[in-house]
Structure formats: C-alpha cells, structure tokens
Scaffold this active site. Structure first.
Site, PDB file in Angstrom:
ATOM      1  N   SER A  50       1.867  20.390  14.014  1.00  0.00           N
ATOM      2  CA  SER A  50       2.049  19.192  13.194  1.00  0.00           C
ATOM      3  C   SER A  50       3.481  18.657  13.177  1.00  0.00           C
ATOM      4  CB  SER A  50       1.625  19.499  11.754  1.00  0.00           C
ATOM      5  OG  SER A  50       2.592  20.317  11.130  1.00  0.00           O
ATOM      6  N   LYS A  90      -3.028  12.928  18.233  1.00  0.00           N
ATOM      7  CA  LYS A  90      -3.754  12.534  17.018  1.00  0.00           C
ATOM      8  C   LYS A  90      -4.577  11.259  17.258  1.00  0.00           C
ATOM      9  CE  LYS A  90      -2.682  15.464  13.599  1.00  0.00           C
ATOM     10  NZ  LYS A  90      -3.666  16.173  12.763  1.00  0.00           N
ATOM     11  N   ARG A 112       6.141  22.393   1.569  1.00  0.00           N
ATOM     12  CA  ARG A 112       6.361  21.749   2.868  1.00  0.00           C
ATOM     13  C   ARG A 112       7.122  22.694   3.801  1.00  0.00           C
ATOM     14  NH1 ARG A 112       4.657  18.094   6.564  1.00  0.00           N
ATOM     15  NH2 ARG A 112       5.559  16.023   6.280  1.00  0.00           N
ATOM     16  N   TYR A 141       2.787  14.175  19.753  1.00  0.00           N
ATOM     17  CA  TYR A 141       1.983  14.496  18.570  1.00  0.00           C
ATOM     18  C   TYR A 141       1.066  13.324  18.231  1.00  0.00           C
ATOM     19  CZ  TYR A 141       0.942  14.869  13.536  1.00  0.00           C
ATOM     20  OH  TYR A 141       0.316  14.888  12.316  1.00  0.00           O
ATOM     21  N   ASP A 200      -1.004  21.621   3.369  1.00  0.00           N
ATOM     22  CA  ASP A 200      -2.201  20.952   2.845  1.00  0.00           C
ATOM     23  C   ASP A 200      -3.354  21.935   2.674  1.00  0.00           C
ATOM     24  OD1 ASP A 200      -0.617  18.760   3.134  1.00  0.00           O
ATOM     25  OD2 ASP A 200      -1.973  17.634   4.427  1.00  0.00           O
ATOM     26  N   GLU A 254       1.535   8.450  11.796  1.00  0.00           N
ATOM     27  CA  GLU A 254       2.229   8.445  13.090  1.00  0.00           C
ATOM     28  C   GLU A 254       1.430   7.694  14.156  1.00  0.00           C
ATOM     29  OE1 GLU A 254       5.427   9.942  14.178  1.00  0.00           O
ATOM     30  OE2 GLU A 254       5.600   9.500  12.055  1.00  0.00           O
ATOM     31  N   THR A 267      -3.144  10.462  10.798  1.00  0.00           N
ATOM     32  CA  THR A 267      -1.751  10.334  10.362  1.00  0.00           C
ATOM     33  C   THR A 267      -1.184   8.937  10.550  1.00  0.00           C
ATOM     34  OG1 THR A 267       0.497  11.000  10.981  1.00  0.00           O
ATOM     35  CG2 THR A 267      -1.171  11.289  12.663  1.00  0.00           C
TER      36      THR A 267
HETATM   37  P1  NAP Z   1       1.351  22.449   8.429  1.00  0.00           P
HETATM   38  O1  NAP Z   1       1.937  22.896   7.142  1.00  0.00           O
HETATM   39  O2  NAP Z   1       2.176  22.447   9.662  1.00  0.00           O
HETATM   40  O3  NAP Z   1       0.025  23.327   8.679  1.00  0.00           O
HETATM   41  C1  NAP Z   1      -0.635  23.302   9.922  1.00  0.00           C
HETATM   42  C2  NAP Z   1      -1.698  24.377   9.929  1.00  0.00           C
HETATM   43  O4  NAP Z   1      -2.325  24.387  11.221  1.00  0.00           O
HETATM   44  C3  NAP Z   1      -1.158  25.810   9.704  1.00  0.00           C
HETATM   45  O5  NAP Z   1      -2.086  26.526   8.935  1.00  0.00           O
HETATM   46  C4  NAP Z   1      -1.129  26.349  11.126  1.00  0.00           C
HETATM   47  O6  NAP Z   1      -1.219  27.759  11.192  1.00  0.00           O
HETATM   48  C5  NAP Z   1      -2.374  25.728  11.683  1.00  0.00           C
HETATM   49  N1  NAP Z   1      -2.418  25.751  13.149  1.00  0.00           N
HETATM   50  C6  NAP Z   1      -1.485  25.317  14.010  1.00  0.00           C
HETATM   51  N2  NAP Z   1      -1.905  25.476  15.271  1.00  0.00           N
HETATM   52  C7  NAP Z   1      -3.137  26.043  15.203  1.00  0.00           C
HETATM   53  C8  NAP Z   1      -4.073  26.471  16.160  1.00  0.00           C
HETATM   54  N3  NAP Z   1      -3.845  26.363  17.476  1.00  0.00           N
HETATM   55  N4  NAP Z   1      -5.237  27.015  15.732  1.00  0.00           N
HETATM   56  C9  NAP Z   1      -5.483  27.159  14.410  1.00  0.00           C
HETATM   57  N5  NAP Z   1      -4.629  26.777  13.453  1.00  0.00           N
HETATM   58  C10 NAP Z   1      -3.462  26.225  13.851  1.00  0.00           C
HETATM   59  O7  NAP Z   1       0.781  20.952   8.281  1.00  0.00           O
HETATM   60  P2  NAP Z   1       0.382  20.140   6.953  1.00  0.00           P
HETATM   61  O8  NAP Z   1       1.564  19.352   6.517  1.00  0.00           O
HETATM   62  O9  NAP Z   1      -0.314  21.025   6.031  1.00  0.00           O
HETATM   63  O10 NAP Z   1      -0.624  19.067   7.564  1.00  0.00           O
HETATM   64  C11 NAP Z   1      -2.013  19.352   7.648  1.00  0.00           C
HETATM   65  C12 NAP Z   1      -2.632  18.424   8.687  1.00  0.00           C
HETATM   66  O11 NAP Z   1      -2.418  17.071   8.301  1.00  0.00           O
HETATM   67  C13 NAP Z   1      -2.062  18.550  10.078  1.00  0.00           C
HETATM   68  O12 NAP Z   1      -3.117  18.326  10.984  1.00  0.00           O
HETATM   69  C14 NAP Z   1      -1.045  17.434  10.169  1.00  0.00           C
HETATM   70  O13 NAP Z   1      -0.858  17.051  11.503  1.00  0.00           O
HETATM   71  C15 NAP Z   1      -1.740  16.372   9.357  1.00  0.00           C
HETATM   72  N6  NAP Z   1      -0.886  15.411   8.660  1.00  0.00           N
HETATM   73  C16 NAP Z   1       0.123  15.830   7.862  1.00  0.00           C
HETATM   74  C17 NAP Z   1       0.862  14.906   7.160  1.00  0.00           C
HETATM   75  C18 NAP Z   1       1.973  15.342   6.229  1.00  0.00           C
HETATM   76  O14 NAP Z   1       2.808  14.475   5.885  1.00  0.00           O
HETATM   77  N7  NAP Z   1       1.996  16.584   5.779  1.00  0.00           N
HETATM   78  C19 NAP Z   1       0.550  13.530   7.249  1.00  0.00           C
HETATM   79  C20 NAP Z   1      -0.516  13.154   8.054  1.00  0.00           C
HETATM   80  C21 NAP Z   1      -1.249  14.079   8.750  1.00  0.00           C
HETATM   81  P3  NAP Z   1       0.100  28.717  11.200  1.00  0.00           P
HETATM   82  O15 NAP Z   1       0.477  28.872   9.755  1.00  0.00           O
HETATM   83  O16 NAP Z   1      -0.399  29.936  11.843  1.00  0.00           O
HETATM   84  O17 NAP Z   1       1.151  27.990  11.981  1.00  0.00           O
HETATM   85  O1  F7E Z   2      10.730  13.295   9.978  1.00  0.00           O
HETATM   86  C1  F7E Z   2      14.001  11.781  10.582  1.00  0.00           C
HETATM   87  C2  F7E Z   2      13.035  11.920  11.737  1.00  0.00           C
HETATM   88  O2  F7E Z   2       9.956  15.565  10.625  1.00  0.00           O
HETATM   89  C3  F7E Z   2      10.813  12.131   9.207  1.00  0.00           C
HETATM   90  C4  F7E Z   2       4.573  15.272   9.827  1.00  0.00           C
HETATM   91  O3  F7E Z   2       3.959  15.833   8.684  1.00  0.00           O
HETATM   92  O4  F7E Z   2       4.673  13.121   8.788  1.00  0.00           O
HETATM   93  C5  F7E Z   2       5.467  14.126   9.406  1.00  0.00           C
HETATM   94  O5  F7E Z   2       6.116  13.617  10.560  1.00  0.00           O
HETATM   95  C6  F7E Z   2      11.925  11.238   9.743  1.00  0.00           C
HETATM   96  C7  F7E Z   2      11.904  11.044  11.248  1.00  0.00           C
HETATM   97  O6  F7E Z   2       8.353  13.934   9.533  1.00  0.00           O
HETATM   98  C8  F7E Z   2      16.039  14.759  10.570  1.00  0.00           C
HETATM   99  O7  F7E Z   2      13.643  11.488  12.966  1.00  0.00           O
HETATM  100  C9  F7E Z   2      16.368  12.623  10.419  1.00  0.00           C
HETATM  101  O8  F7E Z   2      12.191   9.709  11.574  1.00  0.00           O
HETATM  102  O9  F7E Z   2      10.086  14.964   8.186  1.00  0.00           O
HETATM  103  P1  F7E Z   2       9.799  14.552   9.567  1.00  0.00           P
HETATM  104  P2  F7E Z   2       7.561  12.953  10.516  1.00  0.00           P
HETATM  105  O10 F7E Z   2       8.096  12.977  11.886  1.00  0.00           O
HETATM  106  O11 F7E Z   2       7.496  11.626   9.838  1.00  0.00           O
HETATM  107  C10 F7E Z   2       3.642  12.566   9.605  1.00  0.00           C
HETATM  108  C11 F7E Z   2       2.871  11.588   8.768  1.00  0.00           C
HETATM  109  C12 F7E Z   2       2.799  13.594  10.258  1.00  0.00           C
HETATM  110  O12 F7E Z   2       1.631  13.367  10.543  1.00  0.00           O
HETATM  111  C13 F7E Z   2       3.493  14.807  10.786  1.00  0.00           C
HETATM  112  O13 F7E Z   2       2.554  15.875  10.948  1.00  0.00           O
HETATM  113  O14 F7E Z   2      13.168  11.864   9.448  1.00  0.00           O
HETATM  114  N1  F7E Z   2      15.028  12.822  10.535  1.00  0.00           N
HETATM  115  N2  F7E Z   2      17.011  13.793  10.462  1.00  0.00           N
HETATM  116  C14 F7E Z   2      14.806  14.140  10.615  1.00  0.00           C
HETATM  117  N3  F7E Z   2      13.649  14.817  10.706  1.00  0.00           N
HETATM  118  C15 F7E Z   2      13.729  16.169  10.761  1.00  0.00           C
HETATM  119  N4  F7E Z   2      12.589  16.892  10.811  1.00  0.00           N
HETATM  120  N5  F7E Z   2      14.935  16.826  10.737  1.00  0.00           N
HETATM  121  C16 F7E Z   2      16.141  16.176  10.638  1.00  0.00           C
HETATM  122  O15 F7E Z   2      17.194  16.775  10.633  1.00  0.00           O
END
Ligand code: NAP
Ligand code: F7E
Length: 350
Positions: free
Chosen positions: A84, A153, A184, A149, A13, A127, A125
């Site tokens: 995350s 959050k 991603r 997690y 993001d 979650e 999130t």
């Molecule tokens: P991401 O790809 O895992 O990126 C997380 C970022 O946080 C990376 O730049 C990481 O740096 C940095 N980070 C981790 N620990 C840190 C620390 N201790 N101090 C400073 N920076 C740190 O996650 P994303 O998918 O872009 O998501 C962005 C945010 O939205 C997160 O807060 C996530 O929990 C939240 N979120 C994501 C989703 C989704 O579906 N993608 C949905 C809802 C909420 P490094 O590169 O060094 O690891």
């Molecule tokens: O899992 C199932 C797993 O790890 C989705 C983060 O961005 O979205 C993300 O969290 C589902 C779960 O995402 C595998 O058990 C099955 O039910 O892709 P995920 P997440 O846990 O939904 C939310 C909104 C955030 O905020 C988070 O930061 O898929 N699943 N088999 C698996 N998941 C993974 N990772 N790997 C597998 O092999």
C-alpha cells in the site's frame, strides 16, 4: 451470526475494521502473512487480538485465498490487503502489481468459484485520480494513475466492476481518500511527522527530513472511513463510492500544525531531502463525498485539525511512557532511522 473475512487484518484499516465488525456482532476472520516476527500490534493496541480468527494467506498465492474462504465461509469479504505504500511501488513495481493488482483477481476468482453470493469490498483509492484534475473528485472524474501502486489499483478497480457486471457478484469499490490514525504505518507522511514531533519534543531527535511538502491531500480519520466500508456492503445494490472530507491541505500545513500542537516551530525542525521525492508525485487531491452522503448517509466526523492533534497526542504519550520504562505493543521503538534505509534514490544521487 454474520461472518466477515478481512484480508490485511494486520494493517491500519484491518485492525479498525475488525474492531468495528466485532462490535456489530460479526464473527471476524482475518488473513495474515507468515513473517519471521509476528506483527499483531494494532489489534493488540485495540484490545481485540484474542477475539480474532486468524488464517495464514497471501494474495500472491491463489490456493491460500481459496483456503481462507473455505475455512471462514464468509458472508462478506473486505479486501484490504495490498502493498500500500506508493514510494515502495516505484522500488518494487512488479511485486506491487502482483499483490495490489492481480491479488484482487485471485480473491474474485475464489468468490466466483466457491460462492458468488459472498459480498466483496475492494479497497480502492484516491490515487486512481493521479494528476487528472485540480478540482474536487467524485465518482465521475476520470482516472489517471501516477504510480505503479495506482496502476495496480486501477486494474483492481476495474476487475471489481467486471466481476460485478459479468458475474452478478455483489462487488463494490470504496474510493477512499487518505485516512490516518495513531495506527498508521510509520513511512506515511502524517505518522512520520507526528512520530518525529513526539521524539523531538522529548529530545530524542532534532529534525525530520521530508520530500515534496507542497503536495496536497484530503486527509480523514481512519475509524470514520471504516464505517463506510461496512455501509457500502449493506446497500440493496452494489456500487462504488468516494469517501473523503472534501478538504485539501498541504504536507507543509500538516507539519506546521503538528509541531504547533507540541508547542514547537516547524521551521526550526523540518528539512527537505530529495531522497523523499518520488519519480512522479500526485500534487493535489480533494474528494467529493456527496454520493456517499446521500446514499449511505455517511459523513466524516473528525477533520484535519482534530486529526493532527489526536495523532500527536498519542505519539507523545507512547514515547513518553516508553521512555519511562512501560512496555507495550507498538511499532515506533524499533523502526530504523530513515538515513539507514538505502534505496535506489541513494544510488541516483551518487
Ligand atoms: P496497511 O496498513 O499498509 O495494511 C496493508 C495490509 O495488507 C497489511 O495487513 C499487510 O500485511 C497486508 N498485505 C500486504 N501484502 C500482502 C500480501 N501479499 N498478501 C496478504 N496480505 C498482504 O494499509 P492500510 O492503510 O490499512 O490500507 C488498507 C487498504 O486500503 C490497502 O489496500 C490500501 O492500499 C488501501 N487504501 C488505503 C488508504 C489510506 O489512506 N490508508 C486510502 C485508500 C486505499 P503485513 O502486515 O504482513 O505487511
Ligand atoms: O504521501 C508527500 C508525498 O506516503 C502523501 C496510501 O495510504 O494514501 C496513501 O498514499 C504525500 C505525497 O501517502 C514525504 O510525496 C512529502 O505527495 O503519506 P503518503 P500517499 O502517497 O498519498 C493513498 C490514498 C493510498 O491509497 C495509499 O495506499 O506526502 N511527502 N514528504 C512524503 N511522503 C512520505 N511518505 N514521506 C515523506 O517524507
């Protein structure tokens, strides 16, 4: 020129948001963590790396957050940094609580001390809902987190509201449902699948092992969701918004469509492995973005089927080009085979 500070600019993001804000004419500052090897491949992939102002900072180090704010003097802070990955939060619950939970208070305290006029976006999130409901979730549905997690959050969500109400800070929660893209992380199930589809298509792998394939998620496209973050901070009053597609699909459906996009039959290549089951999982999530639509004018553009096709296409193209000798910044070529990653789940099996 407006100034924005993004924590977590190296993540999915963070990279898309940086591009979005640069295109809007912002001066963009981003925090990154000192690592032994640089990981700026996402902003390089988007062609914006040279336009970023980078500040080393860590959410576990309050002084570094304050320094990042002093250096950037932002109008807006987007707090995207977090540990995350839900799976890792079960393995590292304390670190996750520190970064993903307390880290947010460190940013809010720095805002309160340095300049309470700074607008603050918190990456909340879906979650948070956990298994609280098997219906569509809007801003009124109660939270019932089901992972370390999500618990971290939840604390961050409430701190954001507490600083808004207690200190009159323009602090908002975007309650974003899962959003995906070719940027991603490889451990998340969508990209894990599309990367495997590409490798299987090119004969580099035979199959993929997944955990709970019955789990359902509301999956959208990350660049669509990024726009909502900015919109949330442009409103007259601070508030919290659900951002989603209002559709829910299973991991199995995702796999079926991803293999189909490459002309393959998912049943011939997908295996299940209890190693990828979580101690507790969220079985069903589906959002309701009605409030965001009415108040922000936001709606998703890319839906489930198109999202899968674009991710498969991009992973196929990258593997294909890489195999032909082309070299570029990305993550998949040196990602370890998951069989080599030993976790507590292996120990539990013995
Ligand atoms: P991401 O790809 O895992 O990126 C997380 C970022 O946080 C990376 O730049 C990481 O740096 C940095 N980070 C981790 N620990 C840190 C620390 N201790 N101090 C400073 N920076 C740190 O996650 P994303 O998918 O872009 O998501 C962005 C945010 O939205 C997160 O807060 C996530 O929990 C939240 N979120 C994501 C989703 C989704 O579906 N993608 C949905 C809802 C909420 P490094 O590169 O060094 O690891
Ligand atoms: O899992 C199932 C797993 O790890 C989705 C983060 O961005 O979205 C993300 O969290 C589902 C779960 O995402 C595998 O058990 C099955 O039910 O892709 P995920 P997440 O846990 O939904 C939310 C909104 C955030 O905020 C988070 O930061 O898929 N699943 N088999 C698996 N998941 C993974 N990772 N790997 C597998 O092999």
């Amino acid at each position: 020129m407006r100034r924005a500070l993004i924590t977590g600019i190296t993540g999915q993001d963070g990279a898309y948001l940086a591009k979005f804000l640069l295109d809007k004419g912002y001066e963009v500052f981003g925090t990154y963590r000192r690592l032994s090897t640089p990981n700026f491949w996402r902003s390089q992939y988007l062609g914006i790396f040279e336009n970023l102002n980078l500040i080393p900072a860590d959410l576990v180090d309050a002084g570094s957050i304050m320094e990042a704010i002093r250096i950037s003097r932002p109008d807006e802070i987007y707090n995207l940094a977090a540990q995350s990955f839900v799976g890792t939060s079960f393995e590292q619950p304390i670190g996750t609580g520190d970064m993903t939970g307390l880290g947010v208070t460190r940013v809010l305290e720095a805002i309160r001390n340095f300049d309470p006029e700074i607008k603050f976006y918190q990456a909340s999130t879906s979650e948070l809902y956990g298994n609280s409901s098997n219906k569509q979730a809007n801003e009124e549905v109660p939270f019932k987190p089901a992972s370390p997690y999500a618990a971290a959050k939840l604390y961050a969500y409430w701190q954001t509201r507490i600083y808004r109400e207690g200190y009159n800070i323009f602090a908002c929660n975007g309650i974003l449902f899962n959003h995906e893209s070719p940027l991603r992380g490889l451990e998340f199930v969508t990209r894990k699948i599309t990367n495997a589809v590409a490798k299987i298509t090119l004969g580099l792998e035979k199959d993929i092992k997944l955990g709970n394939i019955e789990a359902k998620r509301d999956w959208g496209y990350a660049p669509d969701y990024i726009e909502s973050m900015w919109m949330i901070l442009q409103q007259r009053d601070p508030d919290d918004y659900v951002i989603a597609t209002n559709e829910s699909h299973s991991v199995k459906e995702f796999a079926e469509k991803a293999f189909d996009a490459a002309g393959l039959d998912w049943q011939e290549h997908v295996k299940t492995d209890k190693r990828f089951l979580r101690p507790l999982d969220v079985h069903f999530l589906q959002g309701d973005y009605d409030k965001a639509n009415k108040k922000l004018g936001w709606a998703p553009k890319v839906k489930f089927g198109e999202l899968i096709k674009l991710m498969v296409k991009e992973d196929l193209s990258r593997w294909d080009r890489w195999q032909s000798g082309e070299r570029f910044s990305w993550d998949a070529f040196n990602y370890p085979c998951e069989d080599k990653i030993l976790s507590r789940y292996h120990r539990m099996e013995r």
